[in-house]
Design a protein around this motif. Structure first.
Motif, mmCIF file in Angstrom:
data_model
loop_
_atom_site.group_PDB
_atom_site.id
_atom_site.type_symbol
_atom_site.label_atom_id
_atom_site.label_comp_id
_atom_site.label_asym_id
_atom_site.label_seq_id
_atom_site.Cartn_x
_atom_site.Cartn_y
_atom_site.Cartn_z
ATOM 1 N N VAL A 204 0.875 -1.169 0.000
ATOM 2 C CA VAL A 204 0.000 0.000 0.000
ATOM 3 C C VAL A 204 0.909 1.214 0.000
ATOM 4 C CG1 VAL A 204 -1.809 1.274 1.201
ATOM 5 C CG2 VAL A 204 -1.794 -1.219 1.280
ATOM 6 N N ARG A 205 0.702 2.111 -0.958
ATOM 7 C CA ARG A 205 1.577 3.274 -1.075
ATOM 8 C C ARG A 205 0.777 4.551 -0.864
ATOM 9 N NH1 ARG A 205 5.175 1.789 -6.511
ATOM 10 N NH2 ARG A 205 6.177 -0.084 -5.635
ATOM 11 N N MET A 206 1.339 5.462 -0.084
ATOM 12 C CA MET A 206 0.746 6.778 0.142
ATOM 13 C C MET A 206 1.715 7.823 -0.385
ATOM 14 S SD MET A 206 -2.190 6.175 1.588
ATOM 15 C CE MET A 206 -2.588 7.885 1.966
ATOM 16 N N ASP A 207 1.202 8.722 -1.215
ATOM 17 C CA ASP A 207 2.035 9.767 -1.795
ATOM 18 C C ASP A 207 1.202 11.033 -1.927
ATOM 19 O OD1 ASP A 207 3.878 11.312 -3.085
ATOM 20 O OD2 ASP A 207 3.866 10.185 -4.964
ATOM 21 N N GLY A 208 1.437 11.984 -1.029
ATOM 22 C CA GLY A 208 0.716 13.241 -1.078
ATOM 23 C C GLY A 208 -0.780 13.088 -0.918
ATOM 24 N N GLY A 209 -1.179 12.148 -0.069
ATOM 25 C CA GLY A 209 -2.603 11.918 0.141
ATOM 26 C C GLY A 209 -3.233 10.988 -0.879
ATOM 27 N N ARG A 210 -2.466 10.561 -1.857
ATOM 28 C CA ARG A 210 -2.961 9.631 -2.890
ATOM 29 C C ARG A 210 -2.555 8.217 -2.505
ATOM 30 N NH1 ARG A 210 -0.589 7.568 -7.712
ATOM 31 N NH2 ARG A 210 -2.104 7.142 -9.382
ATOM 32 N N CYS A 211 -3.530 7.323 -2.466
ATOM 33 C CA CYS A 211 -3.272 5.931 -2.072
ATOM 34 C C CYS A 211 -3.343 5.012 -3.283
ATOM 35 C CB CYS A 211 -4.288 5.493 -1.030
ATOM 36 S SG CYS A 211 -4.078 3.784 -0.457
ATOM 37 N N THR A 212 -2.381 4.129 -3.401
ATOM 38 C CA THR A 212 -2.415 3.091 -4.433
ATOM 39 C C THR A 212 -2.028 1.760 -3.795
ATOM 40 O OG1 THR A 212 -0.109 3.436 -5.097
ATOM 41 C CG2 THR A 212 -1.807 4.692 -6.283
ATOM 42 N N VAL A 213 -2.413 0.660 -4.449
ATOM 43 C CA VAL A 213 -1.996 -0.667 -4.005
ATOM 44 C C VAL A 213 -1.303 -1.371 -5.149
ATOM 45 C CG1 VAL A 213 -3.766 -0.968 -2.240
ATOM 46 C CG2 VAL A 213 -4.270 -1.639 -4.587
ATOM 47 N N MET A 214 -0.364 -2.232 -4.794
ATOM 48 C CA MET A 214 0.317 -3.077 -5.765
ATOM 49 C C MET A 214 -0.218 -4.492 -5.586
ATOM 50 S SD MET A 214 2.269 -0.784 -7.106
ATOM 51 C CE MET A 214 3.387 -1.761 -8.146
ATOM 52 N N VAL A 215 -0.747 -5.067 -6.659
ATOM 53 C CA VAL A 215 -1.341 -6.401 -6.561
ATOM 54 C C VAL A 215 -0.707 -7.337 -7.571
ATOM 55 C CG1 VAL A 215 -3.555 -5.492 -5.752
ATOM 56 C CG2 VAL A 215 -3.224 -5.889 -8.191
ATOM 57 N N GLY A 216 -0.658 -8.625 -7.194
ATOM 58 C CA GLY A 216 -0.193 -9.657 -8.098
ATOM 59 C C GLY A 216 1.294 -9.907 -8.015
ATOM 60 N N PRO A 217 1.749 -11.044 -8.575
ATOM 61 C CA PRO A 217 3.167 -11.411 -8.522
ATOM 62 C C PRO A 217 4.055 -10.494 -9.360
ATOM 63 C CG PRO A 217 1.915 -12.968 -9.847
ATOM 64 C CD PRO A 217 0.911 -12.088 -9.177
ATOM 65 N N ALA A 218 3.530 -9.983 -10.487
ATOM 66 C CA ALA A 218 4.224 -8.946 -11.256
ATOM 67 C C ALA A 218 3.408 -7.695 -11.017
ATOM 68 C CB ALA A 218 4.264 -9.307 -12.739
ATOM 69 N N PRO A 219 3.670 -6.999 -9.925
ATOM 70 C CA PRO A 219 2.694 -6.058 -9.358
ATOM 71 C C PRO A 219 2.122 -5.039 -10.343
ATOM 72 C CG PRO A 219 4.538 -6.350 -7.872
ATOM 73 C CD PRO A 219 4.918 -7.026 -9.157
ATOM 74 N N VAL A 220 0.800 -4.895 -10.247
ATOM 75 C CA VAL A 220 0.055 -3.880 -10.986
ATOM 76 C C VAL A 220 -0.382 -2.829 -9.983
ATOM 77 C CG1 VAL A 220 -2.027 -3.422 -12.347
ATOM 78 C CG2 VAL A 220 -0.751 -5.557 -12.687
ATOM 79 N N GLU A 221 -0.185 -1.566 -10.323
ATOM 80 C CA GLU A 221 -0.551 -0.484 -9.414
ATOM 81 C C GLU A 221 -1.978 -0.037 -9.683
ATOM 82 O OE1 GLU A 221 1.405 3.589 -7.588
ATOM 83 O OE2 GLU A 221 1.910 2.990 -9.636
ATOM 84 N N LEU A 222 -2.801 0.006 -8.630
ATOM 85 C CA LEU A 222 -4.203 0.395 -8.734
ATOM 86 C C LEU A 222 -4.480 1.545 -7.775
ATOM 87 C CD1 LEU A 222 -5.807 -3.180 -8.647
ATOM 88 C CD2 LEU A 222 -5.319 -1.812 -10.690
ATOM 89 N N VAL A 223 -5.272 2.498 -8.251
ATOM 90 C CA VAL A 223 -5.596 3.665 -7.432
ATOM 91 C C VAL A 223 -6.740 3.329 -6.481
ATOM 92 C CG1 VAL A 223 -6.456 6.042 -7.465
ATOM 93 C CG2 VAL A 223 -4.823 5.268 -9.215
ATOM 94 N N VAL A 224 -6.594 3.759 -5.222
ATOM 95 C CA VAL A 224 -7.630 3.603 -4.207
ATOM 96 C C VAL A 224 -8.302 4.964 -4.008
ATOM 97 C CG1 VAL A 224 -8.147 2.900 -1.832
ATOM 98 C CG2 VAL A 224 -6.214 1.857 -3.064
ATOM 99 N N SER A 225 -9.631 4.988 -4.088
ATOM 100 C CA SER A 225 -10.327 6.261 -3.896
ATOM 101 C C SER A 225 -10.191 6.710 -2.442
ATOM 102 C CB SER A 225 -11.797 6.130 -4.276
ATOM 103 O OG SER A 225 -12.475 5.302 -3.349
ATOM 104 N N ARG A 226 -10.336 8.008 -2.202
ATOM 105 C CA ARG A 226 -10.199 8.547 -0.853
ATOM 106 C C ARG A 226 -11.176 7.898 0.121
ATOM 107 N NH1 ARG A 226 -7.140 13.116 -0.208
ATOM 108 N NH2 ARG A 226 -6.407 14.113 -2.128
#
Length: 243
Positions: A204-226
């Motif tokens: 789970v990544r937080m950057d300037g209030g923006r949250c994303t998750v990395m999923v899968g073995p070859a990670p795909v980045e997905l945006v999480v809504s606030r």
């Protein structure tokens, strides 16, 4: 003693006169409620993916997907319906009961014989549920993928795209339906158009209030809504610390 609710049945036969006759006979049975009809196994499969059906009455020999093949697909549903074969051919009875049909009725169908098939369907034990495999179709071929391999699900109108590490598959099911049905398996909404499997979240990544998750073995980045960020972090914490 509480009476059982009326059965919802689906009839699948490529011969319209036989389909209409069967629909008429079943509509006269007080144990039967809704009667749905389809003139092909492929269309019948589409109906079954969209509607809850208790019993499927199906012909054996049909163009394309046969009745036996359709029954094999049905047996792998999360909540399989019971099924009865209605056919002019005696030679497929062994195959029918190999796929756990509750009855095998020969044409021309007599009302009393059909009533007996309904009685057997009412009293039959449901097939064991299978909630680890998902039926997907591509190029007219139905195959099964393990739900445990699905990393995330993306809404595409009335459809949903299931993503695995190796591929993706379009299924005719709204995201909201999958969210409700798969919640117990650890699928959660992170955006109005996305579900993720908690088991596949790597970061789970937080950057300037923006949250994303990395999923899968070859990670795909997905945006999480606030609105889903706090809930997701709490769920992940509980998921990782659960015994």
């Amino acid at each position: 003693m509480t009476a059982s609710p009326p059965l919802r049945v689906l009839l699948v036969d490529d011969e319209r006169p036989a389909l209409d006759e069967l629909a008429f006979l079943l509509s006269q049975d007080p144990r039967v409620g809704d009667v749905l009809t389809s003139d092909s196994a492929t269309d019948g499969l589409r109906i079954l993916q969209e509607a809850d059906v208790d019993v499927v009455f199906l012909d054996v020999q049909m163009p394309g997907l046969t009745g036996i093949e359709l029954a094999q697909v049905l047996s792998r549903f999360k909540q399989p319906p019971r099924f009865v074969f209605v056919t002019a051919h005696e030679g497929h009875a062994v195959d029918a009961f190999d796929v756990h049909a509750v009855d095998y009725v020969l044409k021309p169908v007599r009302a009393e014989r059909l009533a007996e098939a309904v009685r057997r369907a009412v009293g039959a034990e449901p097939l064991p549920t299978r909630d680890t495999e998902v039926a997907v179709e591509r190029g007219g071929v139905t195959r099964f993928i393990s739900r445990a391999d699905i990393t995330h699900v993306e809404a595409q109108g009335d459809y949903a795209r299931l993503h695995t590490a190796a591929d993706s598959y379009l299924v005719r099911s709204p995201l909201a339906t999958l969210e409700a049905e798969w919640a117990d398996a650890g699928f959660v909404r992170i955006h109005r158009s996305l579900l993720v499997s908690l088991a596949h979240v790597r970061e789970v990544r937080m950057d300037g209030g923006r949250c994303t998750v990395m999923v899968g073995p070859a990670p795909v980045e997905l945006v999480v809504s606030r609105r889903h960020t706090r809930e997701l972090r709490d769920l992940l914490l509980r998921h990782r610390t659960a015994p």
